[in-house]
Design a protein around this motif. Structure first.
Motif, mmCIF file in Angstrom:
data_model
loop_
_atom_site.group_PDB
_atom_site.id
_atom_site.type_symbol
_atom_site.label_atom_id
_atom_site.label_comp_id
_atom_site.label_asym_id
_atom_site.label_seq_id
_atom_site.Cartn_x
_atom_site.Cartn_y
_atom_site.Cartn_z
ATOM 1 N N PRO A 1 0.794 -1.241 0.000
ATOM 2 C CA PRO A 1 0.000 0.000 0.000
ATOM 3 C C PRO A 1 0.824 1.288 0.000
ATOM 4 N N MET A 2 2.092 1.226 0.429
ATOM 5 C CA MET A 2 2.923 2.437 0.469
ATOM 6 C C MET A 2 3.834 2.479 -0.759
ATOM 7 N N ALA A 3 3.896 3.655 -1.378
ATOM 8 C CA ALA A 3 4.663 3.822 -2.613
ATOM 9 C C ALA A 3 6.142 3.513 -2.425
ATOM 10 N N TRP A 4 6.701 3.827 -1.240
ATOM 11 C CA TRP A 4 8.114 3.577 -0.957
ATOM 12 C C TRP A 4 8.433 2.084 -1.110
ATOM 13 N N ASP A 5 7.474 1.245 -0.713
ATOM 14 C CA ASP A 5 7.635 -0.199 -0.830
ATOM 15 C C ASP A 5 7.280 -0.668 -2.243
ATOM 16 N N TYR A 6 6.184 -0.173 -2.803
ATOM 17 C CA TYR A 6 5.717 -0.598 -4.119
ATOM 18 C C TYR A 6 6.772 -0.345 -5.199
ATOM 19 N N CYS A 7 7.383 0.838 -5.176
ATOM 20 C CA CYS A 7 8.394 1.190 -6.177
ATOM 21 C C CYS A 7 9.786 0.670 -5.817
ATOM 22 N N GLU A 8 9.912 0.164 -4.599
ATOM 23 C CA GLU A 8 11.164 -0.394 -4.094
ATOM 24 C C GLU A 8 12.315 0.614 -4.124
ATOM 25 N N PHE A 9 12.000 1.867 -3.828
ATOM 26 C CA PHE A 9 13.038 2.896 -3.756
ATOM 27 C C PHE A 9 13.999 2.651 -2.589
ATOM 28 N N TYR B 1 13.888 2.195 -12.219
ATOM 29 C CA TYR B 1 12.958 3.231 -11.746
ATOM 30 C C TYR B 1 12.366 4.135 -12.832
ATOM 31 N N LYS B 2 12.679 3.898 -14.065
ATOM 32 C CA LYS B 2 12.203 4.786 -15.123
ATOM 33 C C LYS B 2 10.679 4.900 -15.145
ATOM 34 N N ASP B 3 9.993 3.797 -14.915
ATOM 35 C CA ASP B 3 8.533 3.786 -14.987
ATOM 36 C C ASP B 3 7.869 4.318 -13.719
ATOM 37 N N TYR B 4 8.679 4.650 -12.690
ATOM 38 C CA TYR B 4 8.110 5.094 -11.415
ATOM 39 C C TYR B 4 8.409 6.552 -11.082
ATOM 40 N N VAL B 5 8.978 7.282 -12.018
ATOM 41 C CA VAL B 5 9.299 8.696 -11.776
ATOM 42 C C VAL B 5 8.899 9.528 -12.984
ATOM 43 N N ILE B 6 8.792 10.834 -12.755
ATOM 44 C CA ILE B 6 8.539 11.779 -13.846
ATOM 45 C C ILE B 6 9.884 12.283 -14.344
ATOM 46 N N LYS B 7 10.109 12.214 -15.627
ATOM 47 C CA LYS B 7 11.399 12.638 -16.183
ATOM 48 C C LYS B 7 11.656 14.106 -15.866
ATOM 49 N N GLY B 8 12.840 14.387 -15.298
ATOM 50 C CA GLY B 8 13.205 15.743 -14.903
ATOM 51 C C GLY B 8 12.842 16.057 -13.470
ATOM 52 N N LYS B 9 12.019 15.190 -12.843
ATOM 53 C CA LYS B 9 11.615 15.403 -11.449
ATOM 54 C C LYS B 9 11.893 14.146 -10.622
ATOM 55 N N GLU C 1 -1.984 7.051 -4.300
ATOM 56 C CA GLU C 1 -1.739 8.492 -4.386
ATOM 57 C C GLU C 1 -0.530 8.786 -5.261
ATOM 58 N N TYR C 2 0.520 7.987 -5.082
ATOM 59 C CA TYR C 2 1.754 8.255 -5.818
ATOM 60 C C TYR C 2 1.579 7.967 -7.319
ATOM 61 N N LEU C 3 0.944 6.856 -7.644
ATOM 62 C CA LEU C 3 0.744 6.536 -9.058
ATOM 63 C C LEU C 3 -0.147 7.560 -9.747
ATOM 64 N N GLU C 4 -1.132 8.079 -9.028
ATOM 65 C CA GLU C 4 -1.961 9.156 -9.583
ATOM 66 C C GLU C 4 -1.143 10.433 -9.735
ATOM 67 N N TYR C 5 -0.217 10.661 -8.800
ATOM 68 C CA TYR C 5 0.631 11.856 -8.854
ATOM 69 C C TYR C 5 1.523 11.845 -10.101
ATOM 70 N N ILE C 6 2.104 10.691 -10.409
ATOM 71 C CA ILE C 6 2.972 10.627 -11.597
ATOM 72 C C ILE C 6 2.165 10.326 -12.872
ATOM 73 N N GLY C 7 0.838 10.204 -12.739
ATOM 74 C CA GLY C 7 -0.021 9.996 -13.905
ATOM 75 C C GLY C 7 0.047 8.601 -14.484
ATOM 76 N N LYS C 8 0.318 7.601 -13.642
ATOM 77 C CA LYS C 8 0.458 6.238 -14.154
ATOM 78 C C LYS C 8 -0.372 5.230 -13.369
ATOM 79 N N TYR C 9 -1.476 5.679 -12.809
ATOM 80 C CA TYR C 9 -2.319 4.707 -12.111
ATOM 81 C C TYR C 9 -2.927 3.775 -13.160
ATOM 82 N N PRO C 10 -2.716 2.453 -13.057
ATOM 83 C CA PRO C 10 -3.066 1.515 -14.139
ATOM 84 C C PRO C 10 -4.539 1.159 -14.207
ATOM 85 N N ASP C 11 -5.401 2.162 -14.368
ATOM 86 C CA ASP C 11 -6.823 1.853 -14.547
ATOM 87 C C ASP C 11 -7.091 1.607 -16.025
#
Length: 473
Positions: A109-117, A191-199, A214-224
């Motif tokens: 449920p937490m983006a830090w874990d989901y993206c494995e940063f 991590y390319k698919d989990y960040v916004i290029k330049g940010k 929340e994080y996937l919606e923030y980067i515009g990649k929520y897989p709906d």
């Protein structure tokens, strides 16, 4: 060879659009129910029957539209139903992938874990560790971009890059090569698919406190569904990932083992076969139902579908060879009269039945012949149609009703092409072509006497000058 019914209509745009839109919408809505049932259904065979019912329902919708919109073009029905099936199949897959991704989101449920940063941007490389400072994140990210993924695994992965390639394939089916690892920097690989290029740095920091959704919606990649349909490459990558790992195993249809590195799930080629079979089980019944309805005879002069009469009163003895019977009937429909009529079904023996499609006044008629064979397992008859929509005239219909011991439902008098001369014509005294020699001689004598009487009358008749003279006097 007899004339066989074929619609004169070409593509009917309104009908095609109606079928495509209706089947698409209904199929998309039904996909929610279908996928939910498949999630909980433990029996693969039952899932197959549900898929068959799904397709039949789509065909039923097309059937209704074809009947009431009078879509008598098989091509129109075929194209419309294929478009509809394609649309709802793609939507169904997108919905399935969305729900599958949401399982991962729920598990992490937490983006830090989901993206494995945390592997590279926490102080100790542990999930529970604190995030690095912004400066350290920026520095470490720069170092990762300097080195290839190949160098990363050679340095940090037990067994090096070759061991990683083998392990990742066994774990989830992901295929990669040494060349691909060498041509991709390590940061982009992970991590390319989990960040916004330049940010990139800002995204990593935000992920530490955000939920996965929340994080996937923030980067515009929520897989709906919407995102997947507008990003076909990512959509197909997700499908390949699911195929590589599998989501269920034989004997446990509803299981979804995700965390184990090795599993016995149905996957790879076998899973592709299952998916393709599912598509065919759904779409083939829909196509067949729609096309069979559209090809039925239509009476253009009445702007109505032909009326069907398939009475049991049309039963006949079965042919020895249905192929020969079909050829004979198409060549000469009167060949059907060589088969005796049956007053009742002949027990367990096969029998033949004629089906009649006709206009209101029986001026346009089409016939089908079917062979019915008893199936002990089902305790019923199976039908095999071996002649379809052969045109016959009104005279044939009348004679066939009489052959079956039935009264034709219309008044009909056969028209003979050669009529015998009437008695008046035979007794005509002036018909010298059909008279005997004595009759001709008598006719000549009579004609001579008549001519003498006419001459006598003309001789006794006064001239115009005599008449004028009498008047003047």
């Amino acid at each position: 060879m007899a004339n066989v019914y074929k619609s004169k209509k070409g593509i009917m745009p309104a009908g095609l659009l109606a079928i495509a839109v209706a089947v698409s919408i209904a199929g998309c809505l039904l996909s929610f129910v279908y996928l939910k049932i498949n999630q909980v259904c433990p029996v693969a065979e039952l899932c197959g029957l549900i898929a068959l019912g799904f397709g039949a329902l789509m065909g039923g919708i097309a059937f209704f539209l074809i009947k009431h919109m009078k879509i008598r073009s098989k091509t129109t029905a075929l194209i419309g139903i294929i478009i509809g099936c394609f649309v709802f199949t793609v939507f169904k897959w997108a919905l399935y992938v969305q729900w599958d991704n949401e399982k991962f989101i729920k598990n992490k449920p937490m983006a830090w874990d989901y993206c494995e940063f945390y592997y590279d941007f926490s102080n100790d490389g542990e999930l529970s560790s604190e995030i690095m400072s912004k400066a350290d994140i920026k520095s470490y990210m720069a170092d990762m971009k300097k080195y290839s993924a190949y160098e990363y695994f050679e340095t940090l992965y037990p067994g090096g890059a070759s061991a990683y390639i083998k392990d990742i394939k066994e774990a989830n089916g992901t295929k990669t090569t040494i060349k691909e690892l060498k041509n991709t920097n390590s940061f982009d690989y992970f991590y390319k698919d989990y960040v916004i290029k330049g940010k990139e740095v800002e995204c990593i920091i935000k992920a530490y406190d955000m939920t996965t959704k929340e994080y996937l919606e923030y980067i515009g990649k929520y897989p709906d569904v919407k995102y997947l349909l507008t990003h076909p490459k990512e959509f197909f990558d997700d499908i390949k990932f699911i195929n590589g790992y599998g989501r269920w195993s034989i004997g446990s249809r509803a299981s979804a083992i995700i965390d184990s590195e090795k599993n016995n799930n149905v996957k790879g080629f076998s899973l592709w076969v299952v998916w393709i079979a599912e598509i065919l089980i759904i779409c083939i019944p829909a196509v067949l139902i729609a096309c069979k309805r559209a090809e039925k005879p239509f009476i253009e002069s009445e702007n109505q579908w032909a009326t069907l009469n398939e009475s049991d009163g049309f039963m006949l003895t079965a042919p020895v060879n249905s192929l020969v019977a079909a050829t004979s009937f198409k060549t000469n429909p009167d060949s059907i009269f060589t088969y005796p009529h049956l007053n009742s079904r002949p027990g367990l023996a096969p029998y033949m039945k004629l089906k009649l499609y006709h206009s209101k006044g029986f001026d346009e008629n089409y016939t089908c012949l079917s062979l019915y064979t008893y199936v002990p397992k089902n305790k019923n008859y199976s039908e095999k149609m071996f002649v379809k929509y052969v045109a016959v005239d009104k005279d044939f219909v009348s004679r066939f009703y009489q052959h079956c011991g039935l009264i034709p439902p219309f008044a009909y008098t056969p028209v003979s092409t050669t009529e015998a001369p009437t008695m008046e014509a035979i007794n005509d005294p002036m018909d010298i072509f059909n008279a005997s020699f004595d009759e001709v001689k008598s006719m000549a004598t009579t004609s001579s006497g008549m001519m003498e009487e006419v001459s006598s009358l003309m001789a006794d008749e006064k001239s115009q000058e005599d008449v004028l003279s009498e008047l003047n006097s």
